[in-house]
Design a protein around this motif. Structure first.
Motif, PDB file in Angstrom:
ATOM      1  N   GLN A   1       0.510  -5.681   6.297  1.00 16.94           N
ATOM      2  CA  GLN A   1       0.410  -4.517   7.177  1.00 16.94           C
ATOM      3  C   GLN A   1       1.221  -3.350   6.620  1.00 16.94           C
ATOM      4  O   GLN A   1       0.795  -2.198   6.705  1.00 16.94           O
ATOM      5  CB  GLN A   1       0.906  -4.870   8.583  1.00 16.94           C
ATOM      6  CG  GLN A   1       0.005  -5.823   9.332  1.00 16.94           C
ATOM      7  CD  GLN A   1       0.663  -6.324  10.608  1.00 16.94           C
ATOM      8  OE1 GLN A   1       1.826  -6.730  10.620  1.00 16.94           O
ATOM      9  NE2 GLN A   1      -0.106  -6.297  11.693  1.00 16.94           N
ATOM     10  N   LEU A   2       2.366  -3.652   6.052  1.00 22.90           N
ATOM     11  CA  LEU A   2       3.211  -2.618   5.450  1.00 22.90           C
ATOM     12  C   LEU A   2       2.468  -1.915   4.315  1.00 22.90           C
ATOM     13  O   LEU A   2       2.496  -0.679   4.215  1.00 22.90           O
ATOM     14  CB  LEU A   2       4.491  -3.275   4.935  1.00 22.90           C
ATOM     15  CG  LEU A   2       5.740  -2.447   4.831  1.00 22.90           C
ATOM     16  CD1 LEU A   2       6.114  -1.807   6.143  1.00 22.90           C
ATOM     17  CD2 LEU A   2       6.874  -3.323   4.322  1.00 22.90           C
TER      18      LEU A   2
ATOM     19  N   SER B   1      -0.469   2.724   2.165  1.00 27.20           N
ATOM     20  CA  SER B   1      -1.718   3.281   1.640  1.00 27.20           C
ATOM     21  C   SER B   1      -2.118   4.529   2.414  1.00 27.20           C
ATOM     22  O   SER B   1      -2.550   5.525   1.826  1.00 27.20           O
ATOM     23  CB  SER B   1      -2.841   2.242   1.709  1.00 27.20           C
ATOM     24  OG  SER B   1      -2.593   1.164   0.835  1.00 27.20           O
ATOM     25  N   LEU B   2      -1.976   4.480   3.734  1.00 33.88           N
ATOM     26  CA  LEU B   2      -2.286   5.649   4.557  1.00 33.88           C
ATOM     27  C   LEU B   2      -1.396   6.830   4.171  1.00 33.88           C
ATOM     28  O   LEU B   2      -1.865   7.960   4.080  1.00 33.88           O
ATOM     29  CB  LEU B   2      -2.092   5.330   6.042  1.00 33.88           C
ATOM     30  CG  LEU B   2      -3.109   4.409   6.694  1.00 33.88           C
ATOM     31  CD1 LEU B   2      -2.661   4.049   8.114  1.00 33.88           C
ATOM     32  CD2 LEU B   2      -4.484   5.071   6.723  1.00 33.88           C
ATOM     33  N   GLU B   3      -0.131   6.547   3.944  1.00 36.13           N
ATOM     34  CA  GLU B   3       0.817   7.620   3.633  1.00 36.13           C
ATOM     35  C   GLU B   3       0.554   8.254   2.276  1.00 36.13           C
ATOM     36  O   GLU B   3       0.582   9.471   2.139  1.00 36.13           O
ATOM     37  CB  GLU B   3       2.260   7.100   3.694  1.00 36.13           C
ATOM     38  CG  GLU B   3       3.305   8.149   3.401  1.00 36.13           C
ATOM     39  CD  GLU B   3       3.172   9.378   4.283  1.00 36.13           C
ATOM     40  OE1 GLU B   3       3.336  10.496   3.750  1.00 36.13           O
ATOM     41  OE2 GLU B   3       2.900   9.251   5.495  1.00 36.13           O
ATOM     42  N   VAL B   4       0.305   7.444   1.266  1.00 37.02           N
ATOM     43  CA  VAL B   4       0.143   7.992  -0.088  1.00 37.02           C
ATOM     44  C   VAL B   4      -1.281   8.452  -0.367  1.00 37.02           C
ATOM     45  O   VAL B   4      -1.542   9.071  -1.393  1.00 37.02           O
ATOM     46  CB  VAL B   4       0.632   7.007  -1.175  1.00 37.02           C
ATOM     47  CG1 VAL B   4       2.088   6.617  -0.936  1.00 37.02           C
ATOM     48  CG2 VAL B   4      -0.238   5.768  -1.254  1.00 37.02           C
ATOM     49  N   GLY B   5      -2.200   8.154   0.543  1.00 35.50           N
ATOM     50  CA  GLY B   5      -3.568   8.643   0.409  1.00 35.50           C
ATOM     51  C   GLY B   5      -4.432   7.885  -0.567  1.00 35.50           C
ATOM     52  O   GLY B   5      -5.434   8.414  -1.062  1.00 35.50           O
ATOM     53  N   LYS B   6      -4.068   6.641  -0.860  1.00 33.52           N
ATOM     54  CA  LYS B   6      -4.904   5.810  -1.722  1.00 33.52           C
ATOM     55  C   LYS B   6      -4.647   4.345  -1.394  1.00 33.52           C
ATOM     56  O   LYS B   6      -3.613   3.997  -0.841  1.00 33.52           O
ATOM     57  CB  LYS B   6      -4.633   6.078  -3.204  1.00 33.52           C
ATOM     58  CG  LYS B   6      -3.252   5.682  -3.666  1.00 33.52           C
ATOM     59  CD  LYS B   6      -3.070   5.947  -5.155  1.00 33.52           C
ATOM     60  CE  LYS B   6      -1.691   5.494  -5.608  1.00 33.52           C
ATOM     61  NZ  LYS B   6      -1.481   5.685  -7.017  1.00 33.52           N
ATOM     62  N   THR B   7      -5.589   3.503  -1.727  1.00 32.42           N
ATOM     63  CA  THR B   7      -5.448   2.072  -1.475  1.00 32.42           C
ATOM     64  C   THR B   7      -4.455   1.474  -2.456  1.00 32.42           C
ATOM     65  O   THR B   7      -4.595   1.627  -3.664  1.00 32.42           O
ATOM     66  CB  THR B   7      -6.807   1.363  -1.610  1.00 32.42           C
ATOM     67  OG1 THR B   7      -7.715   1.952  -0.668  1.00 32.42           O
ATOM     68  CG2 THR B   7      -6.688  -0.124  -1.345  1.00 32.42           C
ATOM     69  N   ILE B   8      -3.446   0.831  -1.916  1.00 36.13           N
ATOM     70  CA  ILE B   8      -2.441   0.162  -2.739  1.00 36.13           C
ATOM     71  C   ILE B   8      -2.858  -1.298  -2.862  1.00 36.13           C
ATOM     72  O   ILE B   8      -3.107  -1.968  -1.869  1.00 36.13           O
ATOM     73  CB  ILE B   8      -1.041   0.248  -2.082  1.00 36.13           C
ATOM     74  CG1 ILE B   8      -0.660   1.697  -1.780  1.00 36.13           C
ATOM     75  CG2 ILE B   8       0.004  -0.456  -2.948  1.00 36.13           C
ATOM     76  CD1 ILE B   8      -0.693   2.631  -2.940  1.00 36.13           C
ATOM     77  N   GLU B   9      -2.947  -1.776  -4.084  1.00 31.72           N
ATOM     78  CA  GLU B   9      -3.306  -3.165  -4.332  1.00 31.72           C
ATOM     79  C   GLU B   9      -2.098  -3.893  -4.913  1.00 31.72           C
ATOM     80  O   GLU B   9      -1.820  -3.777  -6.113  1.00 31.72           O
ATOM     81  CB  GLU B   9      -4.506  -3.238  -5.275  1.00 31.72           C
ATOM     82  CG  GLU B   9      -5.751  -2.629  -4.662  1.00 31.72           C
ATOM     83  CD  GLU B   9      -6.958  -2.736  -5.560  1.00 31.72           C
ATOM     84  OE1 GLU B   9      -6.969  -3.588  -6.471  1.00 31.72           O
ATOM     85  OE2 GLU B   9      -7.891  -1.948  -5.346  1.00 31.72           O
ATOM     86  N   PRO B  10      -1.379  -4.615  -4.067  1.00 37.25           N
ATOM     87  CA  PRO B  10      -0.193  -5.313  -4.564  1.00 37.25           C
ATOM     88  C   PRO B  10      -0.568  -6.485  -5.467  1.00 37.25           C
ATOM     89  O   PRO B  10      -1.704  -6.960  -5.443  1.00 37.25           O
ATOM     90  CB  PRO B  10       0.478  -5.816  -3.285  1.00 37.25           C
ATOM     91  CG  PRO B  10      -0.633  -5.956  -2.309  1.00 37.25           C
ATOM     92  CD  PRO B  10      -1.627  -4.877  -2.660  1.00 37.25           C
TER      93      PRO B  10
END
Length: 129
Positions: free
Chosen positions: A68-69, A74-83
């Motif tokens: 969830q974090l 991802s919402l904040e940085v404007g792109k999908t973060i893929e850990p």
């Protein structure tokens, strides 16, 4: 952001540098996150108020998983973060959420910064270093 603790600034710093955050396990582990400014305010409030108790849990009282974090980041940085998911060899508590009723009842304190707002403030701070 350069340490081992404080998953929010650590992850955001990696994202800022174009790296993928590493999650050990499947990302379902839940923790109770609170903005540092809110924790400082709670400490001051507890020191200034005369109460029966002097030991209080300081947190949000809300559990948030690492997955969830990542979504919130991802919402904040404007792109999908893929850990990157890595095998977790440590034994971890699956869920840690604090009971914050005592500090609320005795002092009247509760956090004023949402998790999303805390992430936004931390991201803004990191990107202006």
């Amino acid at each position: 952001p350069h340490g081992q603790q404080g998953v929010i600034p650590v992850f955001l710093d990696k994202i800022k540098r174009g790296e993928r955050p590493v999650i050990y396990g499947d990302g379902s582990v839940e923790r109770d996150y609170i903005y540092a400014g809110d924790a400082a305010e709670a400490t001051i409030a507890a020191l200034e108020k005369k109460t029966v108790h002097k030991i209080f849990n300081v947190g949000s009282g809300i559990g948030t998983s690492l997955n969830q974090l990542i979504e919130l980041m991802s919402l904040e940085v404007g792109k999908t973060i893929e850990p990157l998911y890595a095998e977790d060899t440590a034994v971890r508590v699956r869920k840690t959420v604090l009971d914050v009723s005592r500090i609320h009842d005795e002092i009247g304190w509760k956090p004023s910064t949402s998790l999303q707002e805390g992430i936004e403030r931390t991201w803004r701070w990191l990107t202006h270093l």
